[in-house]
Every structure is written in C-alpha cells, then in structure tokens.
Design a protein around this motif. Structure first.
Motif, PDB file in Angstrom:
ATOM      1  N   PRO A  44       0.847  -1.196   0.000  1.00 22.06           N
ATOM      2  CA  PRO A  44       0.000   0.000   0.000  1.00 22.06           C
ATOM      3  C   PRO A  44       0.884   1.249   0.000  1.00 22.06           C
ATOM      4  O   PRO A  44       1.673   1.472   0.918  1.00 22.06           O
ATOM      5  CB  PRO A  44      -0.795  -0.124   1.306  1.00 22.06           C
ATOM      6  CG  PRO A  44       0.078  -0.952   2.201  1.00 22.06           C
ATOM      7  CD  PRO A  44       0.875  -1.865   1.317  1.00 22.06           C
ATOM      8  N   ILE A  45       0.789   2.045  -1.046  1.00 22.25           N
ATOM      9  CA  ILE A  45       1.602   3.257  -1.195  1.00 22.25           C
ATOM     10  C   ILE A  45       0.673   4.468  -1.162  1.00 22.25           C
ATOM     11  O   ILE A  45      -0.237   4.598  -1.989  1.00 22.25           O
ATOM     12  CB  ILE A  45       2.396   3.241  -2.514  1.00 22.25           C
ATOM     13  CG1 ILE A  45       3.271   1.981  -2.621  1.00 22.25           C
ATOM     14  CG2 ILE A  45       3.234   4.508  -2.640  1.00 22.25           C
ATOM     15  CD1 ILE A  45       4.345   1.881  -1.571  1.00 22.25           C
ATOM     16  N   GLN A  99       8.811  -1.007  -6.537  1.00 24.98           N
ATOM     17  CA  GLN A  99       9.943  -0.887  -7.458  1.00 24.98           C
ATOM     18  C   GLN A  99       9.629   0.205  -8.475  1.00 24.98           C
ATOM     19  O   GLN A  99       8.489   0.314  -8.945  1.00 24.98           O
ATOM     20  CB  GLN A  99      10.194  -2.216  -8.172  1.00 24.98           C
ATOM     21  CG  GLN A  99      11.471  -2.256  -8.994  1.00 24.98           C
ATOM     22  CD  GLN A  99      11.707  -3.636  -9.597  1.00 24.98           C
ATOM     23  OE1 GLN A  99      11.152  -3.980 -10.628  1.00 24.98           O
ATOM     24  NE2 GLN A  99      12.519  -4.435  -8.935  1.00 24.98           N
ATOM     25  N   ASP A 100      10.623   1.026  -8.782  1.00 22.36           N
ATOM     26  CA  ASP A 100      10.457   2.102  -9.770  1.00 22.36           C
ATOM     27  C   ASP A 100       9.289   3.018  -9.408  1.00 22.36           C
ATOM     28  O   ASP A 100       8.514   3.443 -10.281  1.00 22.36           O
ATOM     29  CB  ASP A 100      10.251   1.524 -11.172  1.00 22.36           C
ATOM     30  CG  ASP A 100      11.418   0.654 -11.618  1.00 22.36           C
ATOM     31  OD1 ASP A 100      12.568   1.116 -11.532  1.00 22.36           O
ATOM     32  OD2 ASP A 100      11.168  -0.497 -12.025  1.00 22.36           O
ATOM     33  N   LEU A 101       9.193   3.363  -8.129  1.00 26.23           N
ATOM     34  CA  LEU A 101       8.062   4.176  -7.678  1.00 26.23           C
ATOM     35  C   LEU A 101       8.143   5.619  -8.175  1.00 26.23           C
ATOM     36  O   LEU A 101       7.108   6.261  -8.394  1.00 26.23           O
ATOM     37  CB  LEU A 101       7.975   4.152  -6.155  1.00 26.23           C
ATOM     38  CG  LEU A 101       7.600   2.801  -5.533  1.00 26.23           C
ATOM     39  CD1 LEU A 101       7.580   2.893  -4.016  1.00 26.23           C
ATOM     40  CD2 LEU A 101       6.253   2.310  -6.057  1.00 26.23           C
ATOM     41  N   TYR A 109       9.094   7.449   1.572  1.00 21.51           N
ATOM     42  CA  TYR A 109       9.364   7.122   2.966  1.00 21.51           C
ATOM     43  C   TYR A 109       8.884   5.694   3.205  1.00 21.51           C
ATOM     44  O   TYR A 109       7.691   5.447   3.392  1.00 21.51           O
ATOM     45  CB  TYR A 109       8.659   8.121   3.884  1.00 21.51           C
ATOM     46  CG  TYR A 109       9.112   9.545   3.640  1.00 21.51           C
ATOM     47  CD1 TYR A 109      10.258  10.041   4.256  1.00 21.51           C
ATOM     48  CD2 TYR A 109       8.412  10.382   2.768  1.00 21.51           C
ATOM     49  CE1 TYR A 109      10.685  11.346   4.017  1.00 21.51           C
ATOM     50  CE2 TYR A 109       8.835  11.684   2.527  1.00 21.51           C
ATOM     51  CZ  TYR A 109       9.973  12.153   3.156  1.00 21.51           C
ATOM     52  OH  TYR A 109      10.405  13.433   2.914  1.00 21.51           O
ATOM     53  N   GLU A 110       9.829   4.767   3.161  1.00 23.48           N
ATOM     54  CA  GLU A 110       9.479   3.351   3.184  1.00 23.48           C
ATOM     55  C   GLU A 110       8.785   2.942   4.464  1.00 23.48           C
ATOM     56  O   GLU A 110       7.879   2.102   4.453  1.00 23.48           O
ATOM     57  CB  GLU A 110      10.740   2.499   2.971  1.00 23.48           C
ATOM     58  CG  GLU A 110      10.445   1.034   2.743  1.00 23.48           C
ATOM     59  CD  GLU A 110      11.651   0.277   2.254  1.00 23.48           C
ATOM     60  OE1 GLU A 110      11.525  -0.934   1.975  1.00 23.48           O
ATOM     61  OE2 GLU A 110      12.740   0.886   2.143  1.00 23.48           O
ATOM     62  N   GLY A 111       9.181   3.521   5.584  1.00 25.95           N
ATOM     63  CA  GLY A 111       8.583   3.151   6.864  1.00 25.95           C
ATOM     64  C   GLY A 111       7.085   3.371   6.908  1.00 25.95           C
ATOM     65  O   GLY A 111       6.332   2.543   7.431  1.00 25.95           O
ATOM     66  N   SER A 112       6.629   4.469   6.332  1.00 20.87           N
ATOM     67  CA  SER A 112       5.197   4.785   6.338  1.00 20.87           C
ATOM     68  C   SER A 112       4.519   4.445   5.020  1.00 20.87           C
ATOM     69  O   SER A 112       3.294   4.567   4.894  1.00 20.87           O
ATOM     70  CB  SER A 112       4.985   6.277   6.628  1.00 20.87           C
ATOM     71  OG  SER A 112       5.585   7.076   5.619  1.00 20.87           O
ATOM     72  N   GLY A 113       5.321   4.034   4.017  1.00 19.47           N
ATOM     73  CA  GLY A 113       4.755   3.735   2.707  1.00 19.47           C
ATOM     74  C   GLY A 113       4.204   4.967   2.007  1.00 19.47           C
ATOM     75  O   GLY A 113       3.250   4.878   1.237  1.00 19.47           O
ATOM     76  N   THR A 114       4.836   6.120   2.255  1.00 18.83           N
ATOM     77  CA  THR A 114       4.348   7.382   1.683  1.00 18.83           C
ATOM     78  C   THR A 114       5.251   7.841   0.547  1.00 18.83           C
ATOM     79  O   THR A 114       6.472   7.915   0.697  1.00 18.83           O
ATOM     80  CB  THR A 114       4.301   8.482   2.754  1.00 18.83           C
ATOM     81  OG1 THR A 114       3.398   8.093   3.788  1.00 18.83           O
ATOM     82  CG2 THR A 114       3.831   9.802   2.155  1.00 18.83           C
TER      83      THR A 114
END
Length: 264
Positions: A11-12, A29-31, A57-62
């Motif tokens: 979930p992004i 990937q390739d976001l 921000y990978e921790g929050s998926g933002t």
C-alpha cells in the motif's frame, strides 16, 4: 519452470503538495517512475519539469511529490471517478469523452509484424519479477534502434504508468517508440498511451471494443495477441506491415460501422 516466491504488493500513499491523493497497491519498485507516469496520465502534470521532487518514505509507505505547478485538488476531485477493470484496479478521472479531446497521432512510422512479434518475445524474457514469481504485469518501450526498456508491477495500469514515467524523466519523444504491454488494452489503458502520443500499442492479450473505437478516433494502431507467430491487428492506421504468412497472422478489425457505447 519452477517459480520461487509470490508477487509483492504494497500500500503506497501518494501525497502531492501535501494533499493525500489515495492509497495505491503497487509493487515496490520504480516508484518514482510510477509517480511521474500516474500524475501525467491523470493530467496533474504536463511534463517532467512540473515535478520539483519525489521522496519515498518506506517506513510509512508514503510517496511524497512536490510540484512546481498550481495543483488544485478540489478541481481534480470534482471530476467523476471511473474505476478501472481487472487486476490492480485503480481510479481514473478521464472519461472516454475527455480522451477523445486528445491530439490525434500523426506518426507515419511502419513496422513489420514479425518485428513486433520478435520484440514481444524479447520483452517476455526481460521481466525478472514475472520470471521469478509469476503473476506480474509488464510494460515495455521499444526504441527506434530496437533496444527495449521494461517496467513491472502487480497491476497492468501501474506498469504502463511506470514506463511512461520513465519516458518522461528521460525526455523521450514518442514518434519512434512502440508501447508493449502484457495486459488487456482497455479504454483507460489506451488513454494513458494516447496522452503520451504512442502511435503503436501491442499486447499479449486482447483489446476491448471501447479501446479500439478510441484508437481509431485518435489514429492509434492497436495489435493484440502478440504470441509466437500469432497477432490480431484491430485497427487500420497503416502502420503494420503483415510479413507473416498463414491464418495466425490474419488481420481482424472490428467493423467500422459498429455502434459502440461511450462512457460519459
């Protein structure tokens, strides 16, 4: 072939100029490519220069995007939402009526059907996520020199957004580019390709009647079922030269007089 593992989806949360657009299910990937492609496909940007910065921000998926232009979220969300069909279903704010206002494609480039079949095979061998896990979609740009660039995602729409985003970031011109996809070409997939100006779209599977109608209106060539020595050319823009013999390469356009429903 024995595949290891399962396809990944995350979930992004896409945030543009501090405004939360939505949470999307994406392959992680390739976001950055996806952000450029999605924002362009939905009309939030006109090109790469409209993007000031992209941070994930990978921790929050933002996925946080800062734009240079005057993004108006109220104007965007005042439009009617259209939910896309199939895997990785998303939302588009462009109706078919909107897409018919896009510029008609003028490219005079002609491709041999055997060339497209060859590139489709090359594309299939350059999808590492699919080869590892299966259950993935891909999108591919074929350059004028025959080289290819591939992006993959759990959703077919996302994969196309990623490859369009790559093309935007690299400032590629569409006149000599072909778009290939593993997914069904529906009207919203066609709209993404049309907005960027691709003249030829090829898929390993089918195109919908609505997509074919729209492609004809915008002078875009659509080729489906690119598999082995098989292909279906749905349109007649004159960009595909049938150099493959036998019934498997037959052209099967939808009748021009057929009345097809439109989305409003």
């Amino acid at each position: 072939m024995i595949r290891k593992g399962c396809p990944d989806e995350y979930p992004i949360n896409l945030v543009v100029n501090g405004f939360e657009i939505a949470v999307f299910q994406l392959t992680n990937q390739d976001l950055e490519d996806w952000a450029y492609g999605y924002l362009y496909s939905e009309g939030l940007i006109d090109g790469a220069d409209d993007v000031e910065a992209v941070h994930f921000y990978e921790g929050s998926g933002t996925l946080q995007v800062s734009l240079n232009n005057s993004f108006d979220p109220e104007q965007m969300f005042s439009k009617k939402k259209h939910y896309t069909a199939g895997c990785g279903r998303g939302v588009t704010f462009f109706s078919m009526t909107d897409v018919k206002q896009f510029e008609r494609v003028q490219s005079q480039q002609v491709y041999d059907l055997s060339y497209l079949l060859k590139k489709r095979s090359e594309f299939a061998q350059n999808c590492p996520l699919y080869l590892e896990s299966g259950g993935m979609h891909g999108a591919c740009i074929v350059h004028e020199d025959g080289s290819i660039e591939v992006r993959e995602d759990i959703g077919r729409h996302n994969a196309v957004d990623k490859i369009i985003g790559h093309a935007l970031r690299k400032r590629l011109q569409t006149e000599q580019l072909v778009l290939l996809t593993t997914g069904r070409v529906s009207y919203e997939m066609l709209s993404k390709a049309a907005k960027f100006g691709f003249a030829v779209i090829g898929s390993r599977t089918a195109a919908t009647k609505q997509a074919v109608q729209l492609a004809r209106f915008l002078n875009i060539e659509v080729v489906g079922y690119l598999r082995g020595k098989m292909a279906t050319v749905y349109t007649s823009a004159g960009r595909i030269r049938n150099d493959v013999t036998g019934p498997a390469a037959a052209t099967k356009p939808i009748e021009r007089g057929e009345v097809l429903p439109l989305f409003n």
